[in-house]
Motif scaffolding. Structure first.
Motif, PDB file in Angstrom:
ATOM      1  N   ASP A  91       0.834  -1.193   0.000  1.00  0.00           N
ATOM      2  CA  ASP A  91       0.000   0.000   0.000  1.00  0.00           C
ATOM      3  C   ASP A  91       0.868   1.242   0.000  1.00  0.00           C
ATOM      4  O   ASP A  91       1.853   1.317   0.736  1.00  0.00           O
ATOM      5  N   ASN A  92       0.518   2.231  -0.828  1.00  0.00           N
ATOM      6  CA  ASN A  92       1.290   3.477  -0.956  1.00  0.00           C
ATOM      7  C   ASN A  92       2.733   3.187  -1.361  1.00  0.00           C
ATOM      8  O   ASN A  92       3.686   3.665  -0.740  1.00  0.00           O
ATOM      9  N   ALA A  93       2.878   2.375  -2.412  1.00  0.00           N
ATOM     10  CA  ALA A  93       4.205   1.920  -2.828  1.00  0.00           C
ATOM     11  C   ALA A  93       5.117   3.062  -3.252  1.00  0.00           C
ATOM     12  O   ALA A  93       6.341   2.882  -3.306  1.00  0.00           O
ATOM     13  N   ASP A  94       4.566   4.239  -3.556  1.00  0.00           N
ATOM     14  CA  ASP A  94       5.397   5.365  -3.973  1.00  0.00           C
ATOM     15  C   ASP A  94       6.188   5.970  -2.819  1.00  0.00           C
ATOM     16  O   ASP A  94       7.091   6.782  -3.034  1.00  0.00           O
ATOM     17  N   LEU A  95       5.880   5.564  -1.590  1.00  0.00           N
ATOM     18  CA  LEU A  95       6.569   6.147  -0.431  1.00  0.00           C
ATOM     19  C   LEU A  95       7.910   5.483  -0.150  1.00  0.00           C
ATOM     20  O   LEU A  95       8.721   6.028   0.603  1.00  0.00           O
ATOM     21  N   ALA A  96       8.150   4.302  -0.712  1.00  0.00           N
ATOM     22  CA  ALA A  96       9.411   3.598  -0.462  1.00  0.00           C
ATOM     23  C   ALA A  96       9.626   2.568  -1.556  1.00  0.00           C
ATOM     24  O   ALA A  96       8.679   2.121  -2.206  1.00  0.00           O
ATOM     25  N   GLU A  97      10.868   2.183  -1.768  1.00  0.00           N
ATOM     26  CA  GLU A  97      11.206   1.110  -2.698  1.00  0.00           C
ATOM     27  C   GLU A  97      11.233  -0.191  -1.916  1.00  0.00           C
ATOM     28  O   GLU A  97      12.156  -0.456  -1.146  1.00  0.00           O
ATOM     29  N   LEU A 118      13.188 -12.235   2.792  1.00  0.00           N
ATOM     30  CA  LEU A 118      13.568 -10.928   3.327  1.00  0.00           C
ATOM     31  C   LEU A 118      12.635  -9.868   2.750  1.00  0.00           C
ATOM     32  O   LEU A 118      12.333  -9.884   1.553  1.00  0.00           O
ATOM     33  N   VAL A 119      12.204  -8.950   3.597  1.00  0.00           N
ATOM     34  CA  VAL A 119      11.475  -7.772   3.141  1.00  0.00           C
ATOM     35  C   VAL A 119      12.375  -6.571   3.363  1.00  0.00           C
ATOM     36  O   VAL A 119      12.880  -6.366   4.481  1.00  0.00           O
ATOM     37  N   THR A 120      12.612  -5.777   2.313  1.00  0.00           N
ATOM     38  CA  THR A 120      13.455  -4.586   2.438  1.00  0.00           C
ATOM     39  C   THR A 120      12.679  -3.364   1.975  1.00  0.00           C
ATOM     40  O   THR A 120      11.786  -3.467   1.126  1.00  0.00           O
ATOM     41  N   ALA A 121      13.018  -2.206   2.557  1.00  0.00           N
ATOM     42  CA  ALA A 121      12.384  -0.945   2.161  1.00  0.00           C
ATOM     43  C   ALA A 121      13.415   0.166   2.249  1.00  0.00           C
ATOM     44  O   ALA A 121      14.124   0.280   3.259  1.00  0.00           O
ATOM     45  N   GLU A 122      13.511   0.957   1.191  1.00  0.00           N
ATOM     46  CA  GLU A 122      14.406   2.112   1.156  1.00  0.00           C
ATOM     47  C   GLU A 122      13.556   3.367   0.992  1.00  0.00           C
ATOM     48  O   GLU A 122      12.793   3.479   0.037  1.00  0.00           O
ATOM     49  N   PHE A 123      13.674   4.329   1.944  1.00  0.00           N
ATOM     50  CA  PHE A 123      12.871   5.544   1.833  1.00  0.00           C
ATOM     51  C   PHE A 123      13.653   6.725   2.391  1.00  0.00           C
ATOM     52  O   PHE A 123      14.602   6.561   3.176  1.00  0.00           O
ATOM     53  N   ASN A 158      11.807   9.904   3.109  1.00  0.00           N
ATOM     54  CA  ASN A 158      10.882  10.756   3.854  1.00  0.00           C
ATOM     55  C   ASN A 158      10.900  10.358   5.326  1.00  0.00           C
ATOM     56  O   ASN A 158      10.550   9.234   5.683  1.00  0.00           O
ATOM     57  N   HIS A 159      11.293  11.272   6.179  1.00  0.00           N
ATOM     58  CA  HIS A 159      11.399  10.969   7.610  1.00  0.00           C
ATOM     59  C   HIS A 159      10.043  10.723   8.248  1.00  0.00           C
ATOM     60  O   HIS A 159       9.974  10.213   9.369  1.00  0.00           O
ATOM     61  N   ASP A 160       8.978  11.075   7.577  1.00  0.00           N
ATOM     62  CA  ASP A 160       7.647  10.927   8.165  1.00  0.00           C
ATOM     63  C   ASP A 160       6.971   9.607   7.792  1.00  0.00           C
ATOM     64  O   ASP A 160       5.813   9.384   8.119  1.00  0.00           O
ATOM     65  N   VAL A 161       7.704   8.707   7.076  1.00  0.00           N
ATOM     66  CA  VAL A 161       7.110   7.441   6.648  1.00  0.00           C
ATOM     67  C   VAL A 161       7.187   6.408   7.767  1.00  0.00           C
ATOM     68  O   VAL A 161       8.213   6.252   8.433  1.00  0.00           O
ATOM     69  N   VAL A 162       6.079   5.696   7.957  1.00  0.00           N
ATOM     70  CA  VAL A 162       6.033   4.561   8.884  1.00  0.00           C
ATOM     71  C   VAL A 162       5.482   3.374   8.107  1.00  0.00           C
ATOM     72  O   VAL A 162       4.796   3.530   7.093  1.00  0.00           O
ATOM     73  N   GLY A 163       5.803   2.157   8.548  1.00  0.00           N
ATOM     74  CA  GLY A 163       5.356   0.971   7.837  1.00  0.00           C
ATOM     75  C   GLY A 163       4.978  -0.154   8.770  1.00  0.00           C
ATOM     76  O   GLY A 163       5.432  -0.221   9.919  1.00  0.00           O
ATOM     77  N   ASP A 185       9.903   2.451  11.089  1.00  0.00           N
ATOM     78  CA  ASP A 185       9.828   3.866  10.752  1.00  0.00           C
ATOM     79  C   ASP A 185      11.225   4.339  10.414  1.00  0.00           C
ATOM     80  O   ASP A 185      12.215   3.618  10.619  1.00  0.00           O
ATOM     81  N   TYR A 186      11.331   5.555   9.904  1.00  0.00           N
ATOM     82  CA  TYR A 186      12.624   6.054   9.461  1.00  0.00           C
ATOM     83  C   TYR A 186      13.632   6.101  10.601  1.00  0.00           C
ATOM     84  O   TYR A 186      14.786   5.687  10.454  1.00  0.00           O
ATOM     85  N   GLU A 187      13.198   6.583  11.763  1.00  0.00           N
ATOM     86  CA  GLU A 187      14.125   6.770  12.878  1.00  0.00           C
ATOM     87  C   GLU A 187      14.707   5.451  13.355  1.00  0.00           C
ATOM     88  O   GLU A 187      15.899   5.345  13.640  1.00  0.00           O
ATOM     89  N   SER A 188      13.883   4.395  13.389  1.00  0.00           N
ATOM     90  CA  SER A 188      14.345   3.119  13.945  1.00  0.00           C
ATOM     91  C   SER A 188      15.281   2.373  13.011  1.00  0.00           C
ATOM     92  O   SER A 188      16.026   1.506  13.454  1.00  0.00           O
ATOM     93  N   CYS A 189      15.253   2.694  11.692  1.00  0.00           N
ATOM     94  CA  CYS A 189      16.101   1.944  10.754  1.00  0.00           C
ATOM     95  C   CYS A 189      16.940   2.850   9.864  1.00  0.00           C
ATOM     96  O   CYS A 189      17.517   2.379   8.876  1.00  0.00           O
ATOM     97  N   SER A 190      16.968   4.134  10.170  1.00  0.00           N
ATOM     98  CA  SER A 190      17.782   5.109   9.430  1.00  0.00           C
ATOM     99  C   SER A 190      17.472   5.098   7.937  1.00  0.00           C
ATOM    100  O   SER A 190      18.363   5.225   7.095  1.00  0.00           O
ATOM    101  N   GLY A 191      16.211   4.904   7.601  1.00  0.00           N
ATOM    102  CA  GLY A 191      15.790   4.992   6.213  1.00  0.00           C
ATOM    103  C   GLY A 191      15.989   3.746   5.393  1.00  0.00           C
ATOM    104  O   GLY A 191      15.696   3.740   4.202  1.00  0.00           O
ATOM    105  N   SER A 192      16.494   2.662   6.011  1.00  0.00           N
ATOM    106  CA  SER A 192      16.735   1.434   5.259  1.00  0.00           C
ATOM    107  C   SER A 192      16.303   0.250   6.118  1.00  0.00           C
ATOM    108  O   SER A 192      17.028  -0.183   7.011  1.00  0.00           O
ATOM    109  N   TYR A 193      15.113  -0.298   5.794  1.00  0.00           N
ATOM    110  CA  TYR A 193      14.558  -1.367   6.621  1.00  0.00           C
ATOM    111  C   TYR A 193      14.870  -2.741   6.033  1.00  0.00           C
ATOM    112  O   TYR A 193      14.871  -2.934   4.816  1.00  0.00           O
ATOM    113  N   THR A 194      15.152  -3.702   6.885  1.00  0.00           N
ATOM    114  CA  THR A 194      15.234  -5.109   6.504  1.00  0.00           C
ATOM    115  C   THR A 194      14.822  -5.952   7.701  1.00  0.00           C
ATOM    116  O   THR A 194      15.054  -5.565   8.857  1.00  0.00           O
TER     117      THR A 194
END
Length: 648
Positions: A480-486, A511-516, A518-523, A536-545
């Motif tokens: 959902d809202n795929a434009d907010l992160a890769e 593995l699920v990865t997300a690169e974003f 925008n500091h206001d994005v949560v997932g 969220d951005y703060e917990s993973c520094s913009g790169s989630y795995t």
């Protein structure tokens, strides 16, 4: 068989010998020699296309356009051939009615030209009575964007089974400039010939009047006879031998056939991989090589079996459940009919008619041997009857069902309420990586098909691979809202992307990865409807795995990844406000300079906790909350601030 560029260069297609054209046939005149000396002034063949063959793949339809209906078709089963005896396939205008067929080619040299086709009309359905069925037609030519120029008298063709088909030749005409030209057949009148009838077309020849024979280049074809199989090279005049020379532009068919117990390992032409059974145009010295190995790659015990690589039931318990992505269908829709027990909705062709087809487009990732299947069923309205013939075909995008490769026997359908529907299975065939269309094609109806419904579903694509197929499960996912992160879903072992709808082996870790940015994005990640992880951005520094917490596949898995934006989340908190620890187990401490209210919201936006906070230090007891990401809203009646917190 191919359907690609519509431009051929005459100088590269001059046939062996460039012989005088002698065309004795009904509707055509004999070509007269103007000079008895060999190589003198005469009509010379400069372009030829047989447009006929033993199989559909043998028919060269490059440069051919047909309006309205037709393509590479097979003569009816009781006929000896379409244009030539023993060759059941040719180009054809099906059910002709003021239709046309055109052949497009490039002429390099201005001069006097004429052309010819072999044509045969055949009415295979029941005649409407009255006069004998016939078609009237004429020949014409034009530039690629110009007007038609009629270059023959009118011809009347009656239905016949005589072979070979008669030759119909144009008058001569003058070509004043080099360019692309179209040579056509126009149906003017069809008397009782617009239903269950075909105008078979083949053996196109283009001639130029020349004062002397043109110079022709020749090239040598060489190959060594391979072990454990045979290599056959066939030209227009039959089988060729190693070391032979052929004219430039000659088309040859190259076929590698393994002996029993062996399989083709490689086939190359001038060092490039080549598909066995395909045609090749000789424009240089050509070296062909083939190699065969024992079946199974020579490894004892590793027999090859059919692995299911893609499936789609194309059915459902409701209309909304039926898959529509990648589907095209002639007069098709999702209806209540079905081909599988318990799934009453499926795709269907309404008022089924010859030429209608159902198509599912599928991406093939590996080169190899494939086959596919559908289930189908014919339902007929009360007090009606229908009989439909259908087959299975495949082709590349942009290739119509009529021009696609037939890969099954003919299946005949009559009224049936039995479930599951009839299983239609293709023969095996070779594919390279790419996108393909897989068709159910209707091509004949014995009775009225008005009010009929041809239900189609349960698509299965198989690949021949070594060993037994391991247990596998389907992985599907949405973002959902795929434009907010890769976002990507990967196989943790290979780090290769896993496409939604893919089959993966039992025990595969995802593995699920997300690169974003925008500091206001949560997932939030849900697996089979249950909360799995939040970020969220703060917990993973913009790169989630989710490395270390991979999703292990032990059944069919559905992954839902939801992204959202909370405005102002990255603005920080006002002076004097402290929230700690932001990752807590049971208690959350809040320090505020003024009294107010604290509210906690989950990622769905539901309020799960609220409390009044006093000026100073406040401890919020949150032990009963589920693990996950929350938004803490602090308000003193004047200002409102939002802080991310994570319950561990």
């Amino acid at each position: 068989m191919k359907k690609s560029t519509f431009t051929l260069f005459v100088s590269g297609l001059m046939m062996a010998g460039l012989m005088q054209a002698a065309l004795p046939a009904a509707g055509a005149s004999q070509v007269a020699r103007a000079d008895e000396e060999p190589g003198g002034a005469d009509w010379y063949l400069v372009e030829s296309n047989r447009m006929s063959g033993v199989t559909a793949e043998d028919v060269d339809d490059e440069g051919v356009t047909i309006f309205f209906e037709g393509g590479v078709v097979s003569a009816q089963p009781d006929e000896a051939g379409a244009i030539f005896e023993g060759e059941p396939y040719s180009m054809a205008i099906s059910n002709p009615w003021e239709d046309y067929l055109e052949y497009e080619t490039y002429i390099e040299e201005p001069g006097r030209y004429k052309f010819s086709y072999r044509l045969r009309a055949y009415k295979y359905g029941v005649s409407g009575g009255g006069a004998e069925p016939y078609v009237d037609l004429h020949l014409y030519y034009r530039t690629i964007a110009g007007a038609d120029n009629t270059v023959s008298d009118g011809h009347r063709l009656y239905s016949t089974t005589e072979l070979p088909a008669d030759v119909y030749e144009s008058d001569e005409f003058e070509v004043t400039t080099a360019g692309t030209y179209v040579f056509g057949i126009m149906v003017d009148v069809a008397n009782d010939f617009s239903y269950e009838a075909s105008l078979y077309v083949g053996d196109f020849n283009l001639y130029q009047w020349r004062e002397s024979a043109p110079e022709v280049k020749t090239y040598e074809l060489t190959w060594e006879e391979p072990e454990n199989g045979t290599l056959t090279v066939t030209g227009p005049e039959g089988e060729l031998t190693p070391g032979c020379a052929v004219d430039e532009g000659t088309k040859v068919t190259i076929t590698a056939t393994p002996d029993e117990g062996f399989e083709l390992e490689s086939l190359t032409v001038n060092g490039e991989d080549f598909e066995s059974g395909a045609s090749y145009t000789v424009n240089e010295a050509t070296v062909i090589a083939a190699a065969f190995v024992e079946e199974g790659g020579g490894e004892p015990g590793e027999e090859k079996t059919w692995w299911l690589v893609t499936s789609n039931d194309l059915s459902g318990t409701s209309q909304d459940e039926v898959e529509t992505e990648g589907v095209t269908a002639t007069i098709g829709s999702v209806v209540e009919g079905g081909v599988l027990e318990g799934l009453p909705w499926s795709w269907a062709l309404q008022d089924s008619w010859p030429g209608d087809n159902f198509c599912l487009q599928v991406e093939v990732e590996e080169a190899g041997t494939y086959k596919f299947s559908y289930r189908a069923r014919l339902a007929v309205a009360a007090n009606s009857q229908a009989s439909i013939d259908a087959d299975l075909r495949y082709g590349t995008p942009g290739t119509s069902s009529a021009n696609s490769t037939v890969v099954s026997d003919t299946y005949n359908f009559t009224q049936s309420d039995e479930l599951p529907g009839t299983l239609m299975e293709s023969n095996e065939f070779e594919l390279q990586p790419g996108t393909y269309n897989f068709y159910v094609n209707l091509f004949h109806a014995d009775y009225t098909s008005s009010g009929s419904t041809f239900c189609v579903g349960d698509f299965q694509l198989y690949q021949l691979r070594e060993g037994e197929q391991p247990v596998s499960y389907t992985v599907t996912y949405t973002v959902d809202n795929a434009d907010l992160a890769e976002v990507a879903v990967l196989d943790a072992a290979t780090m290769e992307p896993v496409a939604s709808g893919s089959l993966v082996a039992d025990g595969t870790k995802l593995l699920v990865t997300a690169e974003f940015t925008n500091h206001d994005v949560v997932g939030e990640i849900m697996v089979d409807g249950e909360p799995y992880d939040e970020f969220d951005y703060e917990s993973c520094s913009g790169s989630y795995t989710n490395e270390g917490n991979e999703i292990v596949v032990s059944k069919d898995v559905n992954i839902a990844i939801a992204l959202d934006v909370v405005e102002g989340l990255s603005d920080g908190v006002a002076d004097g406000v402290k929230v700690y620890p932001t990752r807590f187990v049971s208690d959350l401490t809040v320090e505020v300079p003024t009294a107010g209210e604290a509210c906690l919201y989950d990622m769905a936006g539901a309020k799960v906790f609220s409390a009044t906070v006093e000026s100073g230090v406040n401890v919020l007891g949150l032990d009963g909350l589920d693990r996950g990401l929350y938004l803490l809203q602090l308000s003193d009646g004047t200002t409102t601030q939002v802080v991310r917190v994570v319950k561990e």
